[in-house]
Scaffold this active site. Structure first.
Site, PDB file in Angstrom:
ATOM      1  N   GLU B  60      -3.969 -25.307  22.729  1.00  0.00           N
ATOM      2  CA  GLU B  60      -2.722 -24.530  22.761  1.00  0.00           C
ATOM      3  C   GLU B  60      -2.947 -23.049  23.048  1.00  0.00           C
ATOM      4  O   GLU B  60      -2.189 -22.436  23.800  1.00  0.00           O
ATOM      5  CB  GLU B  60      -1.955 -24.706  21.454  1.00  0.00           C
ATOM      6  CG  GLU B  60      -1.226 -26.048  21.337  1.00  0.00           C
ATOM      7  CD  GLU B  60      -2.128 -27.221  21.054  1.00  0.00           C
ATOM      8  OE1 GLU B  60      -3.317 -27.016  20.743  1.00  0.00           O
ATOM      9  OE2 GLU B  60      -1.661 -28.363  21.142  1.00  0.00           O
ATOM     10  N   HIS B 129       4.544 -30.896  11.231  1.00  0.00           N
ATOM     11  CA  HIS B 129       5.266 -31.309  12.438  1.00  0.00           C
ATOM     12  C   HIS B 129       6.771 -31.184  12.273  1.00  0.00           C
ATOM     13  O   HIS B 129       7.533 -31.816  13.002  1.00  0.00           O
ATOM     14  CB  HIS B 129       4.946 -32.767  12.786  1.00  0.00           C
ATOM     15  CG  HIS B 129       3.549 -33.024  13.237  1.00  0.00           C
ATOM     16  ND1 HIS B 129       2.453 -32.882  12.422  1.00  0.00           N
ATOM     17  CD2 HIS B 129       3.062 -33.421  14.435  1.00  0.00           C
ATOM     18  CE1 HIS B 129       1.359 -33.206  13.092  1.00  0.00           C
ATOM     19  NE2 HIS B 129       1.692 -33.530  14.314  1.00  0.00           N
TER      20      HIS B 129
HETATM   21  C1  TPP Z   1      -3.286 -28.756  17.769  1.00  0.00           C
HETATM   22  C2  TPP Z   1      -2.626 -30.041  18.087  1.00  0.00           C
HETATM   23  N1  TPP Z   1      -2.177 -30.274  19.336  1.00  0.00           N
HETATM   24  C3  TPP Z   1      -1.583 -31.432  19.663  1.00  0.00           C
HETATM   25  C4  TPP Z   1      -1.381 -32.408  18.704  1.00  0.00           C
HETATM   26  C5  TPP Z   1      -0.653 -33.699  19.060  1.00  0.00           C
HETATM   27  N2  TPP Z   1      -1.626 -34.804  19.046  1.00  0.00           N
HETATM   28  C6  TPP Z   1      -1.798 -35.601  17.970  1.00  0.00           C
HETATM   29  S1  TPP Z   1      -3.058 -36.676  18.183  1.00  0.00           S
HETATM   30  C7  TPP Z   1      -3.329 -36.124  19.746  1.00  0.00           C
HETATM   31  C8  TPP Z   1      -4.424 -36.732  20.583  1.00  0.00           C
HETATM   32  C9  TPP Z   1      -5.718 -36.530  19.896  1.00  0.00           C
HETATM   33  O1  TPP Z   1      -6.771 -37.044  20.675  1.00  0.00           O
HETATM   34  P1  TPP Z   1      -8.198 -36.864  20.028  1.00  0.00           P
HETATM   35  O2  TPP Z   1      -8.309 -35.471  19.545  1.00  0.00           O
HETATM   36  O3  TPP Z   1      -9.227 -37.332  20.977  1.00  0.00           O
HETATM   37  O4  TPP Z   1      -8.164 -37.798  18.742  1.00  0.00           O
HETATM   38  P2  TPP Z   1      -7.856 -39.361  18.776  1.00  0.00           P
HETATM   39  O5  TPP Z   1      -6.384 -39.536  18.679  1.00  0.00           O
HETATM   40  O6  TPP Z   1      -8.420 -39.882  20.048  1.00  0.00           O
HETATM   41  O7  TPP Z   1      -8.553 -39.925  17.570  1.00  0.00           O
HETATM   42  C10 TPP Z   1      -2.486 -35.085  20.078  1.00  0.00           C
HETATM   43  C11 TPP Z   1      -2.494 -34.366  21.368  1.00  0.00           C
HETATM   44  C12 TPP Z   1      -1.833 -32.135  17.400  1.00  0.00           C
HETATM   45  N3  TPP Z   1      -1.647 -33.007  16.397  1.00  0.00           N
HETATM   46  N4  TPP Z   1      -2.448 -30.958  17.121  1.00  0.00           N
END
Ligand code: TPP
Ligand code: TPP
Ligand code: MG
Ligand code: MG
Lengths: 328, 333, 328, 333
Positions: B60, B129
């Site tokens: 972000e 959230h």
């Molecule tokens: C700072 C932030 N940006 C965006 C999100 C929204 N979000 C939740 S899970 C996710 C994907 C996460 O992917 P990864 O970090 O690889 O973890 P995974 O879900 O694959 O375990 C996103 C973009 C968030 N929770 N926090």
């Protein structure tokens, strides 16, 4: 990685003159500026670029009209090397209406959008995302403009470095990140801020072509930058360049810099980038001492004229500022 | 006029402005391939290509930072931040760069940057959230803060955002995406600083924005059944704020209720109340009432989530308090 | 770097049983939890750990009482592997007063300070600085406690990764960063988020000992973690471990995960970490099918009992919440 | 009692608490070897060693983040952020972690985290080094916001900060470090939520904090020469806020001026005004006046810097406005 000094092709006298002219202009600006500061004519922060002139000088010489730069809190050198008008810079430092930012910005915020200078920055590390953004806008626009962000060793431990360089990489942007590694963040030596002081390796780790160069060798910086710019315009960006250097004094005008070891300071002063540019001009360019003297006098005179201009410039208007606030 | 969803109105705005101005582009997490978590950007990748519609990593600060840089360099970026809560990661770029650049350059530099995000409670997504953080942007000079409550306003304000010169924090609401409303055909633009009277009335002025507008209108209907006619003003943009419209209404009703989903302490409602008590001190027949979220993060439990933000009954009760307040003259005895 | 599977010493039957017990417990929790979600009994976000069980299982088995963990939005597995009570977890997901967080936190925020579980997190990347902080507090305290932060491939492109791992490095903290590289951030494949998908290299670039391991091999993860924990307690931290894995379904319960290629999904399902733990228990530990059955039944029963417990638990009190707000 | 400087009072507080509680440690940029940019931490490295007094890289998000993590794990961190402007880089950790953790854990988890920083204008350090950002922390439930104006309050409040259980945003002012004041000998602690009447008066209530307190006292002296006795209240902590003290004073004076260095829009003054107009509606004989910074970033030019924040004359003028305001009863005619 050995420090690179490609020296791709025999430099022209014009180039060598330009490099010396720029390096010496920065040297004069900072030395004279410090005097003005000590006289109380300049207020706020003043971070001298003394000792680091080789980097901005070599890097900006490789850029063309339409390209962008973003700079740091130690930004005077970048402005000058990118072609800023000395008188408007001095006027800014003297808080005058005729300054680049009407006296609203000051040393840490000199910018000139009209020429593609996105400005110095008071937030360490902030120039990197801003520069990547400019490169992104250029790509969207279909332009082949290159953006160079000058950043610092201190900024490489900041999240902005990873996030924005990674964005530049996945989007293959025309972006060059020049890390001016002067080995200190204020009084903190780089070794206290990170285990890995070869900063270019951080670019390699995220798939960015990365180089290490002697920041006190303007020509070496220039040669490497010419290649980097060429690669960017060919869609092979971004590129990271770590330029090793050292300050000639403390962090800002009022920092005695006692923490800088004598011998190390001497080592770098013996490798003064301005002397280097002068010698290159003489030895590789065949310049005569007379020519040198003319140039140096010209630069000194221009600075003196700039101070006069600034002193005689109008003060800012508080009324206009209040109106500005109404609209802000 | 057509009745469309809030999210479709937003898409129309982006689509039309991208077609009109080739500098406009959008970046965000999952907005390209997937079309966005709320389908706002669906179809744009196919139509405008990968150069102008880009998925990003989870960064972000970087996303907002490159958006600001692009704007400074003359681009027209839209940066989508999935939840306004995550914009906290990019606050430096918003507060110290986007909002400051124009001043720092003596007025020459402009930052036509648009950050789209969404806030508010809904469905048990919990403390990180569910926030309504407009107060944090409202307090930073240089930012424009836009919070549309209807599809028409969403479209018109987003289109205007992409034509003006200053950084815009465009805040949508997770509850509104699927709501429907009439939107004018053809070019529809809503300029900043012009409030909208969502309901006329003479007895009490109610000020609300974003998802609190439909809820306040509900409250107004309930009051109407008791013979009380509330005027409901939606400022639509909090910065700039349509003070004239608000003060004019207060001069008529002499009573005010401000409704915000954000927490009570330090909210935008407080600022509006401070303006009203100063500018309309002699008009007021009762203290300005503020109905707001509790001063605590939003809990996961749905019953508590509901209890933490204003409900229709709370708004009705506040309106009644303003009507039953003793007048000053008596107070003076 | 080849994927490491040290297998330092012949594993005891107890260990193998523990690994299987943990892995299967997570598997049951997630599969049954998804059913509850589909029945509408669980609200909000639910990010299943299905397919990644090997990582939490192997990693937490190497920890001791007094150690800390910090987790992600996909955190059920870490809680269970670190010893959380299933019934308090289910109660939390069902928004009950008897949940770990009294129903105030939910899936993305389950924590248990009393046992050193610093909690799941709704902000991608946030667990890393928090974990480094716990390791810092431990060092200040003179304790040899180790902190493990489970993080994600997505988080390695976020500034928090660089800033906090670098702090852990310069301070030689007892900190282990386990990157669960499941190769996606929601629907975005890792290759779209970065050029360098060998994430462990980012640790190396800042002087942190970094490893790559098969996240679907609980024993390999365990062995590597045992070494890492030993090194940390000997003052040789921090250590980074990238564990490669893959989800068995979409990002959250309602994500069909259509973007996950059939063949790749099959490749990983054929290397199911729970099956792997079961087979290791049988082949290396000599467990009989009867023993397995008893264990699986026990785990299923415990989950069923947990659901009963949660359903019969008291609802939260709105009055108490309002009082809490007064004091907050 | 001894007369010492604000910065020395802060050092005494840290020193005493570090001696008393071995969990207390401090990290920041240049605070160890160099003793800090304002010399607040001078000598602490020598006394408490490198484990408890640490220099950091330039990584505000990381510094704040590890501080919050350490606090969650039972440590007693003090994180020094050179300028409050830079705290914007760590807003996620402050807003989404530090302030939320207690709620998210159902009350079990506590975050005894202290962030020390400084704000305000001074000496032409320009837009990114001159902000007063208390409103951004004030609006986030869970944070304690402390803004001492004197050496004694600085010491007593910092010591208390290091003994309580919630995240504290401790905001100093660059102009105050070298100011002197009397500080009690021995153990001196000031609890949160207790305002201090810096000057008693009956004609008008003036509320100010941090560097606006000395300036408001100057204004009060000027008013006194005109026979007007102003009461000057320093809340000392904005969260929790001593509403009782404020309302009691307003009941007596019936007139209020709130002074803040922060910009007018969305400031803490607005929130205090919104509370007063609601709780003391019938006491007020004039609108609550707010004297605040202009809604624009602070410029480099020193004359403009001065023009952008409240000066003594502005405060005096506001007080006079409240005294010359027509009373309600007349207004009713
Ligand atoms: C700072 C932030 N940006 C965006 C999100 C929204 N979000 C939740 S899970 C996710 C994907 C996460 O992917 P990864 O970090 O690889 O973890 P995974 O879900 O694959 O375990 C996103 C973009 C968030 N929770 N926090
Ligand atoms: C985000 C941020 N943190 C701290 C500072 C205060 N500060 C100004 S310059 C400086 C040192 C910078 O060192 P480095 O980044 O290496 O640049 P150099 O001064 O050596 O050119 C610091 C800490 C700042 N301006 N911005
Ligand atoms: Mg440096
Ligand atoms: Mg992932």
């Amino acid at each position: 990685m050995a420090i690179e000094s490609p020296k791709v092709n025999v430099p022209s006298k014009e180039l060598l003159e330009k490099l010396f002219f720029t390096a010496y202009s920065i040297r004069v600006f900072e030395t004279e500026g410090i005097k003005l500061y000590r006289q109380g004519l300049i207020r706020g922060y003043f971070h001298p670029y003394l000792g680091q002139e080789g980097i901005a000088t070599g890097a900006c010489a490789a850029l063309s009209k339409g390209d962008y730069i973003a700079s740091t809190h130690r930004g005077h050198g970048h402005c000058i090397a990118f072609g800023a008008e000395i008188k408007k810079m001095v006027a800014e430092l003297l808080q005058k209406e005729t300054g680049y930012c009407r006296g609203y910005g000051g040393s840490m915020h000199i910018a000139d959008i009209s020429t593609g200078n996105l400005g110095a920055n008071g937030i360490v590390g902030a120039g990197t995302p801003l520069g990547v953004g400019a490169a992104l806008a250029a790509q969207v626009r279909g332009s082949d403009a290159v953006t160079v962000t000058f950043t610092t060793d201190g900024a490489t431990n900041n999240g902005t470095f990873l996030e924005s360089l990674n964005l530049a990489a996945i989007w293959n942007l025309n972006f060059i990140l020049v890390i001016e590694n002067n080995q200190y963040a204020v009084s903190t030596p780089i070794g206290d801020s990170t285990r890995e002081t070869d900063l270019y390796k951080r670019g390699t780790a995220i798939g960015v072509e990365s180089h290490l160069v002697d920041g006190n060798d303007p020509l070496a910086v220039y040669d490497l930058m010419v290649e980097a710019v060429k690669k960017c315009r060919a869609g092979q960006g971004p590129i990271l360049i770590e330029a090793r250097t050292y300050r000639h004094m403390g962090h800002h005008v009022n920092d005695p810099g006692k923490y800088m070891p004598e011998d190390k300071l001497k080592y770098y002063k013996d490798r003064d980038p301005v002397d280097r540019a002068r010698n290159d001009f003489i030895e590789l360019g065949g310049a005569t001492l007379a020519e040198i003297e003319v140039i140096e006098r010209k630069i000194q005179d221009e600075f003196a004229a700039a101070v006069e201009f600034a002193k005689n410039s109008a003060e800012v208007s508080i009324e206009e500022f209040r109106q500005f606030a109404e609209a802000y | 006029m057509r009745e469309i969803m809030y999210r479709d109105a937003l898409r129309e705005a982006i689509d039309e402005e991208m077609a009109r101005n080739h500098e406009v582009f959008i970046i965000g997490e999952g907005i390209a391939e997937r079309g966005g978590s709320y389908k706002v950007t669906e179809g744009l990748l196919a139509k405008y290509g990968a150069k102008r519609v880009r998925d990003t990593p989870i960064a972000e600060a970087g996303m907002i930072g490159v958006g600001v840089g692009a704007a400074i360099a003359g681009g027209r970026p839209i940066v989508e931040i999935l939840y306004v809560d995550f914009a906290m990661l990019g606050m430096d770029m918003i507060v110290n760069q986007a909002a400051k650049f124009r001043l720092m350059t003596g007025g020459e530099g402009r930052v036509p940057f648009v950050m789209r995000s969404q806030g508010g409670t809904g469905g048990g997504v919990a403390a990180q959230h569910s926030q309504s953080l407009e107060a944090l942007f409202y307090a930073i000079p240089g930012l424009r803060v836009v919070m549309p409550s209807t599809p028409a306003d969403a479209k018109g304000l987003l289109k205007y955002s992409l034509r003006q010169q200053d950084p815009v924090i465009f805040l949508e609401h997770k509850h509104l995406y699927m709501t429907k409303g009439m939107v004018p055909d053809g070019e529809h633009i809503v300029e900043f600083g012009i409030g909208d009277i969502k309901r006329e009335g003479k007895d009490v002025t109610m000020i609300a924005w974003s998802n609190m507008v439909p809820r306040t209108l509900e409250a107004a209907e309930a009051l109407s059944k008791q013979g009380i006619e509330a005027e409901v003003i939606d400022p639509r943009t909090l910065v700039p704020l349509d003070k004239a419209m608000i003060l004019e209404s207060v001069a008529k009703t002499k009573r005010v209720v401000i409704v915000q989903e954000a927490v009570r302490r330090g909210g935008v409602a407080s600022d509006i109340a401070s303006i009203i008590q100063h500018e309309a001190f002699y008009d007021l027949d009762a203290p300005v009432e503020i109905v707001a979220g509790l001063d605590i993060p939003v809990p996961f439990n749905l019953a508590l989530e509901k209890a933490s933000v204003p409900q229709t009954d709370d708004i009705v009760a506040a309106a009644l308090r303003t009507l039953h307040a003793p007048a000053h003259v008596q107070a003076a005895e």
